[in-house]
Design an enzyme around this catalytic site. Structure first.
Site, PDB file in Angstrom:
ATOM      1  N   GLU A  94      30.250 -56.105 -31.524  1.00  0.00           N
ATOM      2  CA  GLU A  94      31.264 -55.979 -32.119  1.00  0.00           C
ATOM      3  C   GLU A  94      32.466 -56.915 -31.884  1.00  0.00           C
ATOM      4  O   GLU A  94      32.915 -57.346 -33.004  1.00  0.00           O
ATOM      5  CB  GLU A  94      31.982 -54.365 -31.800  1.00  0.00           C
ATOM      6  CG  GLU A  94      30.902 -53.474 -32.660  1.00  0.00           C
ATOM      7  CD  GLU A  94      31.191 -52.075 -32.214  1.00  0.00           C
ATOM      8  OE1 GLU A  94      31.750 -51.639 -31.149  1.00  0.00           O
ATOM      9  OE2 GLU A  94      30.107 -51.100 -32.219  1.00  0.00           O
ATOM     10  N   HIS A 151      29.984 -57.626 -26.436  1.00  0.00           N
ATOM     11  CA  HIS A 151      29.427 -56.685 -27.373  1.00  0.00           C
ATOM     12  C   HIS A 151      29.228 -57.345 -28.604  1.00  0.00           C
ATOM     13  O   HIS A 151      30.278 -58.061 -29.003  1.00  0.00           O
ATOM     14  CB  HIS A 151      30.355 -55.508 -27.173  1.00  0.00           C
ATOM     15  CG  HIS A 151      29.942 -54.444 -27.614  1.00  0.00           C
ATOM     16  ND1 HIS A 151      29.855 -54.170 -29.084  1.00  0.00           N
ATOM     17  CD2 HIS A 151      28.926 -53.279 -27.424  1.00  0.00           C
ATOM     18  CE1 HIS A 151      29.255 -52.993 -29.759  1.00  0.00           C
ATOM     19  NE2 HIS A 151      28.612 -52.479 -28.442  1.00  0.00           N
ATOM     20  N   ASN A 194      29.946 -46.291 -23.377  1.00  0.00           N
ATOM     21  CA  ASN A 194      31.076 -47.303 -23.910  1.00  0.00           C
ATOM     22  C   ASN A 194      31.937 -46.287 -25.223  1.00  0.00           C
ATOM     23  O   ASN A 194      31.441 -46.020 -26.178  1.00  0.00           O
ATOM     24  CB  ASN A 194      30.145 -48.571 -24.898  1.00  0.00           C
ATOM     25  CG  ASN A 194      31.222 -49.392 -25.666  1.00  0.00           C
ATOM     26  OD1 ASN A 194      32.390 -49.147 -25.424  1.00  0.00           O
ATOM     27  ND2 ASN A 194      30.722 -50.376 -26.298  1.00  0.00           N
ATOM     28  N   TRP A 195      32.880 -46.128 -24.622  1.00  0.00           N
ATOM     29  CA  TRP A 195      33.491 -45.135 -25.585  1.00  0.00           C
ATOM     30  C   TRP A 195      34.377 -45.891 -26.897  1.00  0.00           C
ATOM     31  O   TRP A 195      35.137 -45.262 -27.465  1.00  0.00           O
ATOM     32  CB  TRP A 195      34.798 -44.389 -24.802  1.00  0.00           C
ATOM     33  CG  TRP A 195      34.113 -43.503 -23.687  1.00  0.00           C
ATOM     34  CD1 TRP A 195      32.750 -43.180 -23.606  1.00  0.00           C
ATOM     35  CD2 TRP A 195      34.966 -42.650 -22.595  1.00  0.00           C
ATOM     36  NE1 TRP A 195      32.748 -42.498 -22.397  1.00  0.00           N
ATOM     37  CE2 TRP A 195      34.025 -41.940 -22.081  1.00  0.00           C
ATOM     38  CE3 TRP A 195      36.194 -42.591 -22.334  1.00  0.00           C
ATOM     39  CZ2 TRP A 195      34.249 -41.185 -20.812  1.00  0.00           C
ATOM     40  CZ3 TRP A 195      36.515 -41.544 -21.386  1.00  0.00           C
ATOM     41  CH2 TRP A 195      35.505 -41.076 -20.686  1.00  0.00           C
ATOM     42  N   LYS A 196      34.329 -47.220 -26.748  1.00  0.00           N
ATOM     43  CA  LYS A 196      34.902 -47.894 -27.711  1.00  0.00           C
ATOM     44  C   LYS A 196      36.558 -47.699 -28.108  1.00  0.00           C
ATOM     45  O   LYS A 196      36.940 -47.544 -27.076  1.00  0.00           O
ATOM     46  CB  LYS A 196      34.029 -47.864 -29.067  1.00  0.00           C
ATOM     47  CG  LYS A 196      32.427 -48.333 -28.689  1.00  0.00           C
ATOM     48  CD  LYS A 196      31.866 -48.509 -30.103  1.00  0.00           C
ATOM     49  CE  LYS A 196      30.232 -48.840 -29.640  1.00  0.00           C
ATOM     50  NZ  LYS A 196      29.389 -49.030 -30.903  1.00  0.00           N
ATOM     51  N   GLY A 214      27.030 -45.640 -27.275  1.00  0.00           N
ATOM     52  CA  GLY A 214      28.200 -45.440 -27.890  1.00  0.00           C
ATOM     53  C   GLY A 214      28.389 -44.114 -28.279  1.00  0.00           C
ATOM     54  O   GLY A 214      28.861 -43.321 -27.514  1.00  0.00           O
ATOM     55  N   GLY A 215      28.143 -43.740 -29.287  1.00  0.00           N
ATOM     56  CA  GLY A 215      28.720 -42.395 -30.091  1.00  0.00           C
ATOM     57  C   GLY A 215      28.233 -41.360 -29.024  1.00  0.00           C
ATOM     58  O   GLY A 215      29.194 -40.451 -28.961  1.00  0.00           O
ATOM     59  N   GLY A 242      25.196 -47.663 -34.116  1.00  0.00           N
ATOM     60  CA  GLY A 242      26.122 -46.747 -34.813  1.00  0.00           C
ATOM     61  C   GLY A 242      25.327 -46.460 -36.245  1.00  0.00           C
ATOM     62  O   GLY A 242      25.906 -45.890 -37.128  1.00  0.00           O
ATOM     63  N   GLU A 290      21.056 -54.904 -27.078  1.00  0.00           N
ATOM     64  CA  GLU A 290      21.679 -54.080 -28.185  1.00  0.00           C
ATOM     65  C   GLU A 290      21.371 -54.696 -29.645  1.00  0.00           C
ATOM     66  O   GLU A 290      22.216 -55.209 -30.242  1.00  0.00           O
ATOM     67  CB  GLU A 290      22.922 -53.651 -28.212  1.00  0.00           C
ATOM     68  CG  GLU A 290      23.490 -53.150 -26.821  1.00  0.00           C
ATOM     69  CD  GLU A 290      24.864 -52.380 -26.988  1.00  0.00           C
ATOM     70  OE1 GLU A 290      24.972 -51.179 -26.783  1.00  0.00           O
ATOM     71  OE2 GLU A 290      25.850 -52.985 -27.081  1.00  0.00           O
ATOM     72  N   SER A 309      21.943 -46.427 -30.968  1.00  0.00           N
ATOM     73  CA  SER A 309      21.737 -44.983 -31.263  1.00  0.00           C
ATOM     74  C   SER A 309      21.037 -44.192 -30.198  1.00  0.00           C
ATOM     75  O   SER A 309      20.007 -43.686 -30.741  1.00  0.00           O
ATOM     76  CB  SER A 309      21.195 -45.349 -32.400  1.00  0.00           C
ATOM     77  OG  SER A 309      22.048 -45.600 -33.614  1.00  0.00           O
TER      78      SER A 309
HETATM   79  P1  13P Z   1      25.808 -46.449 -30.664  1.00  0.00           P
HETATM   80  O1  13P Z   1      25.269 -45.402 -29.452  1.00  0.00           O
HETATM   81  O2  13P Z   1      27.004 -45.478 -31.333  1.00  0.00           O
HETATM   82  O3  13P Z   1      24.672 -46.828 -31.622  1.00  0.00           O
HETATM   83  O4  13P Z   1      26.758 -47.640 -29.959  1.00  0.00           O
HETATM   84  C1  13P Z   1      25.827 -48.326 -29.236  1.00  0.00           C
HETATM   85  C2  13P Z   1      26.855 -49.294 -28.546  1.00  0.00           C
HETATM   86  O5  13P Z   1      27.287 -50.332 -29.197  1.00  0.00           O
HETATM   87  C3  13P Z   1      26.951 -49.240 -27.185  1.00  0.00           C
HETATM   88  O6  13P Z   1      27.904 -50.374 -26.691  1.00  0.00           O
END
Ligand code: 13P
Length: 252
Positions: A98, A96, A10-12, A234-235, A174, A168, A213
């Site tokens: 967020e 998600h 997920n590149w956000k 994510g990251g 994050g 999640e 994470s």
């Molecule tokens: P991180 O891997 O950066 O913690 O993000 C997880 C995420 O929200 C994937 O959708």
């Protein structure tokens, strides 16, 4: 039947079209011939078409990060499921944390989005997860159960064949703080039991991803758990060597 691991990046809100295309090419080169794990990436809307073109024929699949539930209309700023299908999306993330926390997405919205995706032939990745306060209050399974039921309500038992769930925990996103393998397995097993209640044996084929994470150093242990069938990353999905290492860690 063992479930094929499914890892999605997920590149956000990261990467321009040029940067996203370059990252996609790096991933394709590093994962060439790796068919044992299903792999997808979710770039921002603006980069979907270009990344889809760069990934064509590589086996890496394309995902969107969100969708609107109507097919078209006066919904400024929104993108519909048929539009995503046209640019080659096979998956889309919905619910998600967020989006739930920052943009007010409700279980009802998640359910409508998932329904619209299924109607367009796109596979929803339905995200669920508790906040730290909810976990500390002992409400994790209640919250996650409500999100799973609410997100899938009325979609029909057949929908399970096309759905992925991503667990999640909000406190792990994050933050560098990961759920332990045992914490993840406990929630994943509870989700699987609930899916069985909703859809019978079809629950056994549903992939339940862990997200929060996930890094090269913890992916293999998390994914060794019996009900952890992949990862939503994510990251670490923004660095090709890390994402490639996570995919390779998903093999069991
Ligand atoms: P991180 O891997 O950066 O913690 O993000 C997880 C995420 O929200 C994937 O959708």
């Amino acid at each position: 039947m063992p479930r094929r691991p499914f890892v999605c990046g997920n590149w956000k809100m990261h990467r321009t079209v040029a940067e996203a295309t370059a990252l996609a090419r790096e991933l394709a080169a590093g994962l060439a011939g790796e068919a044992r794990v299903q792999v997808a990436v979710a770039p921002p809307f603006t980069a979907l078409a270009a990344v889809g073109a760069a990934l064509r024929g590589t086996g890496i699949e394309l995902a969107a990060q969100d969708v609107h539930w109507e097919a078209q209309g006066a919904f400024t700023g929104e993108v519909s499921a048929p539009m995503l299908a046209e640019v080659g999306c096979q998956h889309a993330i919905v619910g998600h944390s967020e989006r739930r926390q920052l943009f007010g997405e409700t279980d009802e919205a998640v359910r409508r989005k998932a329904g619209a995706l299924l109607a367009a032939g796109i596979r929803p990745i339905v995200c669920v997860g508790e906040t730290l306060a909810e976990r500390e209050a002992g409400r994790t399974l209640e919250v996650v159960g409500r999100q799973v039921r609410g997100g899938l309500a009325g979609l029909g038992a057949g929908a399970l064949a096309s759905i992925t769930i991503a667990y999640e925990p909000v406190w792990a996103i994050g933050t560098g703080r990961t759920a332990t393998a045992a914490q993840a397995q406990e929630v994943h097993a509870a989700i699987r039991a609930l899916l069985r209640e909703l859809g019978g044996d079809a629950a056994d084929a549903v992939r339940i991803q862990y997200g929060g994470s996930v890094k090269p150093g913890n992916a293999a242990e998390l994914l060794s758990q019996p009900d952890v069938d992949g990862a939503l990353v994510g990251g670490a999905s923004l660095a090709a060597p890390d994402f490639i290492a996570i995919v390779k860690g998903a093999l069991r």
